[in-house]
Design a protein around this motif. Structure first.
Motif, PDB file in Angstrom:
ATOM      1  N   LEU A 191       0.828  -1.204   0.000  1.00 35.01           N
ATOM      2  CA  LEU A 191       0.000   0.000   0.000  1.00 35.01           C
ATOM      3  C   LEU A 191       0.867   1.261   0.000  1.00 35.01           C
ATOM      4  O   LEU A 191       0.556   2.236  -0.694  1.00 35.01           O
ATOM      5  CB  LEU A 191      -0.928  -0.008   1.215  1.00 35.01           C
ATOM      6  N   SER A 192       1.959   1.251   0.767  1.00 30.02           N
ATOM      7  CA  SER A 192       2.887   2.393   0.774  1.00 30.02           C
ATOM      8  C   SER A 192       3.461   2.643  -0.604  1.00 30.02           C
ATOM      9  O   SER A 192       3.587   3.791  -1.051  1.00 30.02           O
ATOM     10  CB  SER A 192       4.033   2.134   1.755  1.00 30.02           C
ATOM     11  N   ALA A 193       3.820   1.555  -1.280  1.00 30.46           N
ATOM     12  CA  ALA A 193       4.422   1.682  -2.615  1.00 30.46           C
ATOM     13  C   ALA A 193       3.441   2.245  -3.633  1.00 30.46           C
ATOM     14  O   ALA A 193       3.847   2.858  -4.624  1.00 30.46           O
ATOM     15  CB  ALA A 193       4.935   0.324  -3.077  1.00 30.46           C
TER      16      ALA A 193
ATOM     17  N   VAL B 139       0.594  12.330  -0.510  1.00 31.98           N
ATOM     18  CA  VAL B 139       1.152  12.308   0.842  1.00 31.98           C
ATOM     19  C   VAL B 139       0.158  11.757   1.873  1.00 31.98           C
ATOM     20  O   VAL B 139       0.533  10.928   2.705  1.00 31.98           O
ATOM     21  CB  VAL B 139       1.653  13.709   1.257  1.00 31.98           C
ATOM     22  N   PRO B 140      -1.130  12.145   1.869  1.00 29.88           N
ATOM     23  CA  PRO B 140      -2.067  11.581   2.845  1.00 29.88           C
ATOM     24  C   PRO B 140      -2.163  10.062   2.770  1.00 29.88           C
ATOM     25  O   PRO B 140      -2.208   9.381   3.802  1.00 29.88           O
ATOM     26  CB  PRO B 140      -3.402  12.248   2.492  1.00 29.88           C
ATOM     27  N   MET B 141      -2.190   9.499   1.561  1.00 30.66           N
ATOM     28  CA  MET B 141      -2.259   8.045   1.417  1.00 30.66           C
ATOM     29  C   MET B 141      -0.992   7.392   1.948  1.00 30.66           C
ATOM     30  O   MET B 141      -1.041   6.342   2.606  1.00 30.66           O
ATOM     31  CB  MET B 141      -2.465   7.675  -0.055  1.00 30.66           C
TER      32      MET B 141
ATOM     33  N   ALA C  99      -0.750   4.656   5.082  1.00 34.89           N
ATOM     34  CA  ALA C  99      -0.083   3.363   4.910  1.00 34.89           C
ATOM     35  C   ALA C  99       1.034   3.191   5.927  1.00 34.89           C
ATOM     36  O   ALA C  99       1.199   2.116   6.523  1.00 34.89           O
ATOM     37  CB  ALA C  99       0.465   3.248   3.491  1.00 34.89           C
ATOM     38  N   ARG C 100       1.800   4.239   6.160  1.00 32.81           N
ATOM     39  CA  ARG C 100       2.904   4.145   7.110  1.00 32.81           C
ATOM     40  C   ARG C 100       2.406   4.076   8.546  1.00 32.81           C
ATOM     41  O   ARG C 100       3.021   3.439   9.396  1.00 32.81           O
ATOM     42  CB  ARG C 100       3.877   5.310   6.909  1.00 32.81           C
ATOM     43  N   LEU C 101       1.293   4.704   8.836  1.00 33.86           N
ATOM     44  CA  LEU C 101       0.692   4.574  10.160  1.00 33.86           C
ATOM     45  C   LEU C 101       0.293   3.123  10.431  1.00 33.86           C
ATOM     46  O   LEU C 101       0.548   2.584  11.520  1.00 33.86           O
ATOM     47  CB  LEU C 101      -0.526   5.485  10.261  1.00 33.86           C
ATOM     48  N   LEU C 102      -0.304   2.473   9.433  1.00 34.93           N
ATOM     49  CA  LEU C 102      -0.704   1.070   9.582  1.00 34.93           C
ATOM     50  C   LEU C 102       0.512   0.152   9.672  1.00 34.93           C
ATOM     51  O   LEU C 102       0.506  -0.835  10.413  1.00 34.93           O
ATOM     52  CB  LEU C 102      -1.602   0.660   8.409  1.00 34.93           C
TER      53      LEU C 102
END
Length: 497
Positions: free
Chosen positions: A122-124, A129-131, A135-138
């Motif tokens: 998902l990060s990739a 920036v919000p997305m 992803a990084r929060l998860l």
């Protein structure tokens, strides 16, 4: 009494003492050879989850160079992208203890590996920036759960003679993951493909998932849930020569005597001192600045005059390679030399490194030549000192400091404190570097390292060779070792000794 890898206790034969080896390295290898294969597999696989954690620490450092270009990130936005995962880790650490008791140690680790692979992808794929932040929060949420569950899983699965080494193995795996992350960032730096840098994190996660699915949970957790036959099968596999019925009976008695396990118990006598120690240790581990070096080392080296992707990404990998050697040394000594000498020695190296870095930045106007080399050596010593001491011992104390009913909650409290400090460092380091300069920034870290040294010297118990039951009695006895405990024959002594 002797702690078995089931989490139960039994008295040893006084006529059969275990002789101390004169050669720590050989004795360490002998202990590993004598440990049942499944016991090593369980502990080793759990520790390998550290690769996931380490890869994320470093690959964002490399990817951030190119994310900043694509999304035109300001300094505060760069700090936010870095900090998002750490905020998630705090939330995961808060939930980790409860989940470990409710769902099981193994189930949590399986969930961590699978979820991390999904969120890495998902990060990739982040379109903005919000997305990327979500992803990084998860991702951080899954990592936070893992750093709580893994020490508990290993502590309950490993025999005392190699328990410290297997707990330190988590740090070994973490450093290996950091190195892989930097190298992956360097290989992909020519194409500036930050999406692939982040997405590749799914590969080690899926590998860990495949192995973890085949492992049993701990016998201790099975017994806590009333699953006696599952506990019996696990014990029989891990300890084929053990008296399983006797161990299960001991475990059942210990669990019946250890009812409770709530946060209130951690905040009152006799475990309040243990709580203060582990929460304080967790905080000092991160507030002294190690992840500022990991997350932002390309920026630190850039401030010292290094240029080009080769220098900015390969030099951090070289630093971590040296740190890997240090953690292997720590792993081989932790159950022989002891916890306190290793921890204090590592912090001492960090203090010296901070002094070097302050001097370099105070003298340095135009970096280059010998000054740049000395600055690099300062970063190297800082990282080696951390990995040898704080980095290795956090997992040991997280797994050893509380009785079974409080162990996962204690680990959760320790790692939550650790990660809160990490949030502070990740969120403000670049701002500190801009406003205070290198000298002021590392002077702050140096002062915090001195405070950490004093804290550890006064409060950290020496748990080398002690079974978990003895450590429990240590805290119940007012942070003093009771006289003639277990096989160690230790006399009453204060916590700092």
């Amino acid at each position: 009494m002797v702690y078995t890898n089931s989490g139960s206790y039994r008295f040893p034969d006084p006529q059969s003492p275990i002789p101390a080896s004169k050669d720590p390295k050989m004795s360490f290898l002998q202990d590993l050879r004598q440990t049942p294969r499944l016991g090593l597999l369980v502990g080793g696989t759990a520790a390998t989850i550290g690769i996931i954690y380490g890869y994320d620490l470093s690959n964002i450092a490399g990817a951030l160079l190119f994310i900043t270009k694509e999304f035109q990130l300001s300094t505060s936005q760069q700090e936010l992208v870095t900090t998002a995962v750490v905020i998630g880790e705090v939330l995961g650490a808060v939930l980790g203890g409860w989940l470990a008791n409710k769902l099981g140690r193994k189930a949590c680790m399986v969930g961590v590996a699978g979820a991390y692979a999904a969120f890495a992808v998902l990060s990739a794929l982040a379109a903005d920036v919000p997305m990327l932040l979500v992803a990084r929060l998860l991702l951080g949420l899954t990592i936070g759960i893992s750093v709580v569950v893994v020490p508990v899983f290993v502590a309950e699965s490993a025999p005392p003679k190699v328990r410290g080494a297997l707990l330190v193995a988590y740090q070994v795996a973490t450093v290996i993951g950091i190195i892989i992350g930097y190298l992956a960032a360097y290989v992909l730096s020519a194409s500036e493909n930050w999406r692939l840098m982040l997405g590749l994190a799914a590969v080690p996660a899926l590998a860990v998932l495949a192995v973890t699915l085949r492992l049993p949970d701990t016998a201790r957790w099975y017994m806590m849930r009333g699953r006696t036959e599952d506990a019996r099968r696990t014990l029989s596999s891990i300890e084929p020569d053990a008296d399983v019925d006797a161990e299960l009976a001991d475990m059942r008695r210990a669990i019946s005597e250890e009812r409770g396990g709530g946060l209130r118990e951690m905040l009152r006598s006799p475990y309040l001192k243990a709580t203060v120690f582990v929460v304080g240790l967790g905080f000092f581990i991160q507030i002294t600045g190690i992840n500022a070096v990991v997350y932002y080392s390309p920026r630190i080296f850039e401030a010292m005059g290094f240029t080009g992707n080769a220098a900015l990404l390969l030099l951090p990998a070289l630093v971590q390679a040296a740190a890997l050697v240090a953690v292997f040394v720590s792993l081989s000594l932790v159950d022989r030399v002891g916890r306190r000498p290793i921890l204090l020695g590592g912090i001492g190296m960090m203090i010296v490194a901070n002094i070097i870095l302050v001097a370099v930045f105070m003298v340095g106007r135009d970096f280059g030549g010998i000054l740049t080399v000395v600055g690099f050596l300062g970063v190297l010593l800082f990282t080696v000192g951390f990995t040898f001491g704080f980095g290795a011992l956090v997992w040991v104390y997280a797994g050893e400091s509380f009785p079974a009913r409080l162990r996962s909650l204690g680990a959760s409290a320790m790692l939550t404190s650790d990660l809160v400090a990490n949030v502070i460092v990740a969120a403000f380091f670049l701002t500190m570097l801009q406003r205070l300069g290198g000298a002021g920034t590392f002077a702050v870290f140096g002062a915090l390292a001195v405070a950490g040294f004093v804290f550890v010297h006064r409060l950290a118990p020496e748990t080398k060779g002690r079974n978990l039951e003895e450590i429990r009695h240590y805290w119940e006895n007012g942070a003093r070792w009771p006289e003639a405990t277990g096989t160690t024959g230790s006399s009453t002594k204060p916590a700092a000794k």
